[in-house]
Write an enzyme that holds these catalytic residues in place. Sequence first.
Site, PDB file in Angstrom:
ATOM      1  N   GLN A  44       0.825  -1.208   0.000  1.00 41.91           N
ATOM      2  CA  GLN A  44       0.000   0.000   0.000  1.00 41.91           C
ATOM      3  C   GLN A  44       0.860   1.259   0.000  1.00 41.91           C
ATOM      4  OE1 GLN A  44      -2.434  -0.378   3.512  1.00 41.91           O
ATOM      5  NE2 GLN A  44      -3.935  -1.719   2.524  1.00 41.91           N
ATOM      6  N   THR A  75     -11.583  -6.649   4.389  1.00 40.40           N
ATOM      7  CA  THR A  75     -10.921  -5.351   4.460  1.00 40.40           C
ATOM      8  C   THR A  75     -11.587  -4.441   3.453  1.00 40.40           C
ATOM      9  OG1 THR A  75      -8.923  -4.167   3.732  1.00 40.40           O
ATOM     10  CG2 THR A  75      -9.152  -6.431   3.016  1.00 40.40           C
ATOM     11  N   ASN A  76     -11.712  -3.164   3.790  1.00 40.82           N
ATOM     12  CA  ASN A  76     -12.271  -2.200   2.841  1.00 40.82           C
ATOM     13  C   ASN A  76     -11.221  -1.731   1.834  1.00 40.82           C
ATOM     14  OD1 ASN A  76     -15.203  -1.147   3.853  1.00 40.82           O
ATOM     15  ND2 ASN A  76     -13.948  -1.715   5.611  1.00 40.82           N
ATOM     16  N   THR A  77     -10.061  -1.340   2.352  1.00 38.62           N
ATOM     17  CA  THR A  77      -9.039  -0.743   1.498  1.00 38.62           C
ATOM     18  C   THR A  77      -8.622  -1.649   0.344  1.00 38.62           C
ATOM     19  OG1 THR A  77      -8.157   0.610   3.308  1.00 38.62           O
ATOM     20  CG2 THR A  77      -6.701   0.182   1.447  1.00 38.62           C
ATOM     21  N   CYS A 188     -13.516   1.076   7.584  1.00 38.15           N
ATOM     22  CA  CYS A 188     -12.311   0.317   7.901  1.00 38.15           C
ATOM     23  C   CYS A 188     -12.733  -0.666   8.973  1.00 38.15           C
ATOM     24  CB  CYS A 188     -11.189   1.231   8.404  1.00 38.15           C
ATOM     25  SG  CYS A 188      -9.760   0.326   9.048  1.00 38.15           S
ATOM     26  N   THR A 189     -12.361  -1.911   8.831  1.00 39.21           N
ATOM     27  CA  THR A 189     -12.880  -2.933   9.739  1.00 39.21           C
ATOM     28  C   THR A 189     -12.411  -2.753  11.173  1.00 39.21           C
ATOM     29  OG1 THR A 189     -11.090  -4.416   9.026  1.00 39.21           O
ATOM     30  CG2 THR A 189     -13.221  -4.658   7.943  1.00 39.21           C
ATOM     31  N   GLU A 190     -11.386  -1.923  11.398  1.00 32.91           N
ATOM     32  CA  GLU A 190     -10.934  -1.659  12.767  1.00 32.91           C
ATOM     33  C   GLU A 190     -11.729  -0.563  13.472  1.00 32.91           C
ATOM     34  OE1 GLU A 190      -8.483  -4.455  11.688  1.00 32.91           O
ATOM     35  OE2 GLU A 190      -8.363  -2.625  10.519  1.00 32.91           O
TER      36      GLU A 190
END
Length: 222
Positions: A44, A75-77, A188-190
Amino acid sequence: MCLTISVQFNYRLLNEQVKQRLGGLHSAECLMYSVDFEEIERFQSQGKWQEAGERLADVARSLEKGGAQLIVLCTNTMHKVISSIEEAVSVPVLHIADATAKEIQVNHLHTIGLLGTKYTMEQDFYKERIAERGIEVLIPEAAERDMINEIIFDELCLGKINDSSKVKYQQAIQNLIDRGAQGIILGCTEIGLLIHDEDAEVPLFDTAKIHVKAAVKEALDN
């Protein structure tokens, strides 16, 4: 993000959803491949999206060979490279933004705020997928985007939950609401580790929960 804390969270949600749907002692029959996030983050930050896509495509192939009938990228990204995964397998790949957009539509909202990594907030691969369904997507101002991204990578990805960071996120959410956001995507999954439904005055769309729910429905219905 695909680090341990998120994998555990998604795995728990998956089993809870299956038990809710089927009852009894049922649990999810699944294959899980947890990649080394250090490797993915390096791709990334260096802009090596093609290499990242090839890496995740290899993972998807291994899952399909193992018997997987549906692929879910937690994951979104990394949905930026979803096409590489889709081209690598013959089974369906459930897009997290599609599942999220459907949930927003169910709530009859047409303007939504988006929190996530800078990649997700600033690039078009995610926002356009939501916008295709007639939903306007608002993102925080530049300074807030930097702050949100920093907290994700320096705190949440390391399992650090700080009250001061929650306050900063709440202010960013309120600023989006003041600009017309009727709900907020926790893209974002976090972020769901830090921000919860009671932390905002509008609906929050936790993509981790939405994605898992949609995956269970897709798997069991088909």
